[in-house]
Write a protein that holds these residues in place. Structure first.
Motif, short mmCIF file in Angstrom:
data_model
loop_
_atom_site.label_atom_id
_atom_site.label_comp_id
_atom_site.label_asym_id
_atom_site.label_seq_id
_atom_site.Cartn_x
_atom_site.Cartn_y
_atom_site.Cartn_z
N SER A 99 0.99 -1.14 0.09
CA SER A 99 -0.05 -0.11 0.14
C SER A 99 1.05 1.39 -0.19
O SER A 99 1.93 1.28 0.59
CB SER A 99 -0.98 0.07 1.36
N GLU A 100 0.34 2.21 -0.82
CA GLU A 100 0.85 3.50 -0.77
C GLU A 100 1.15 4.19 0.66
O GLU A 100 1.54 5.04 1.10
CB GLU A 100 0.60 4.41 -1.67
N ASP A 101 0.08 3.83 1.50
CA ASP A 101 -0.19 4.46 2.91
C ASP A 101 0.89 3.81 3.94
O ASP A 101 0.67 4.14 5.00
CB ASP A 101 -1.61 3.97 3.45
N ALA A 102 1.89 2.79 3.59
CA ALA A 102 2.58 2.20 4.52
C ALA A 102 3.42 3.37 5.26
O ALA A 102 4.12 4.04 4.55
CB ALA A 102 3.71 1.25 3.93
N PRO A 103 3.35 3.31 6.43
CA PRO A 103 4.04 4.27 7.52
C PRO A 103 5.87 4.12 7.05
O PRO A 103 6.29 2.90 7.22
CB PRO A 103 3.92 4.06 8.82
N ILE A 104 6.49 5.21 6.72
CA ILE A 104 7.63 5.17 6.54
C ILE A 104 8.38 6.37 7.09
O ILE A 104 8.03 7.35 6.86
CB ILE A 104 8.15 5.10 4.95
N SER A 105 9.38 6.32 7.98
CA SER A 105 10.16 7.40 8.67
C SER A 105 11.03 7.79 7.45
O SER A 105 12.03 7.16 7.70
CB SER A 105 10.84 7.00 10.06
N VAL A 106 10.98 8.98 6.92
CA VAL A 106 11.66 9.28 5.77
C VAL A 106 12.99 10.25 6.52
O VAL A 106 12.94 10.99 7.33
CB VAL A 106 10.96 10.25 4.88
N ALA A 107 14.24 9.77 5.82
CA ALA A 107 15.46 10.55 5.94
C ALA A 107 15.69 11.26 4.69
O ALA A 107 16.34 10.63 3.88
CB ALA A 107 16.56 9.78 6.76
N ALA A 108 15.47 12.49 4.45
CA ALA A 108 15.55 13.09 3.28
C ALA A 108 16.99 13.97 3.17
O ALA A 108 17.57 14.36 4.31
CB ALA A 108 14.60 14.18 3.00
N ASN A 109 17.83 14.09 1.92
CA ASN A 109 19.00 14.72 1.99
C ASN A 109 20.06 14.20 2.98
O ASN A 109 20.71 15.12 3.63
CB ASN A 109 18.78 16.34 2.20
#
Length: 129
Positions: A63-73
């Motif tokens: 699912s596109e709604d899966a929770p992901i803790s994003v670390a950008a840059n």
């Protein structure tokens, strides 16, 4: 397990964090930790979580709604990890330095996706022709 209130406060100088876990109706005992001690505690909590998750299914990423803790840059590294494939490590602002290994077949899948998405599909030009 009784309900508890959790308080976390970073010191003004950002050199320590105070954590207080207080069971409802009781007196709490604050504990001050340095960054290294906090990292150690997070590692131990991660180990405990891993044990608790043994035998349970992991999250579904279908699912596109899966929770992901994003670390950008973020800073990252990729290293060969023979014979398994590769190690991808990166700095996550919430969790510190983390990483995972990828077997060869997953690397092929990722490279294929990135090639298709970013190399084979032309990007839209900002100029009108």
């Amino acid at each position: 397990m009784p309900e508890a209130r959790v308080g976390i406060r970073v010191a003004d100088d950002r050199k320590t964090v105070t954590i207080e876990i207080t069971p409802l109706g009781q007196i709490g005992h604050p504990v001050a930790l340095t960054l290294d001690q906090l990292d150690h505690l997070m590692s131990k909590l991660g180990d405990a979580r891993c044990q608790m998750m043994e035998g349970q299914p992991g999250p579904s990423f279908e699912s596109e709604d899966a929770p992901i803790s994003v670390a950008a840059n973020t800073r990252w590294t990729i290293r060969a990890s023979p014979p398994a494939g590769a190690l991808l490590g990166f700095y996550h602002p919430k969790f510190g330095t983390v990483g995972f290994t990828l077997p060869k077949d997953e690397i092929v899948r990722i490279v294929g996706f990135l090639t298709e998405r970013f190399i084979l599909q032309p990007t839209a030009s900002p100029e009108k022709h």
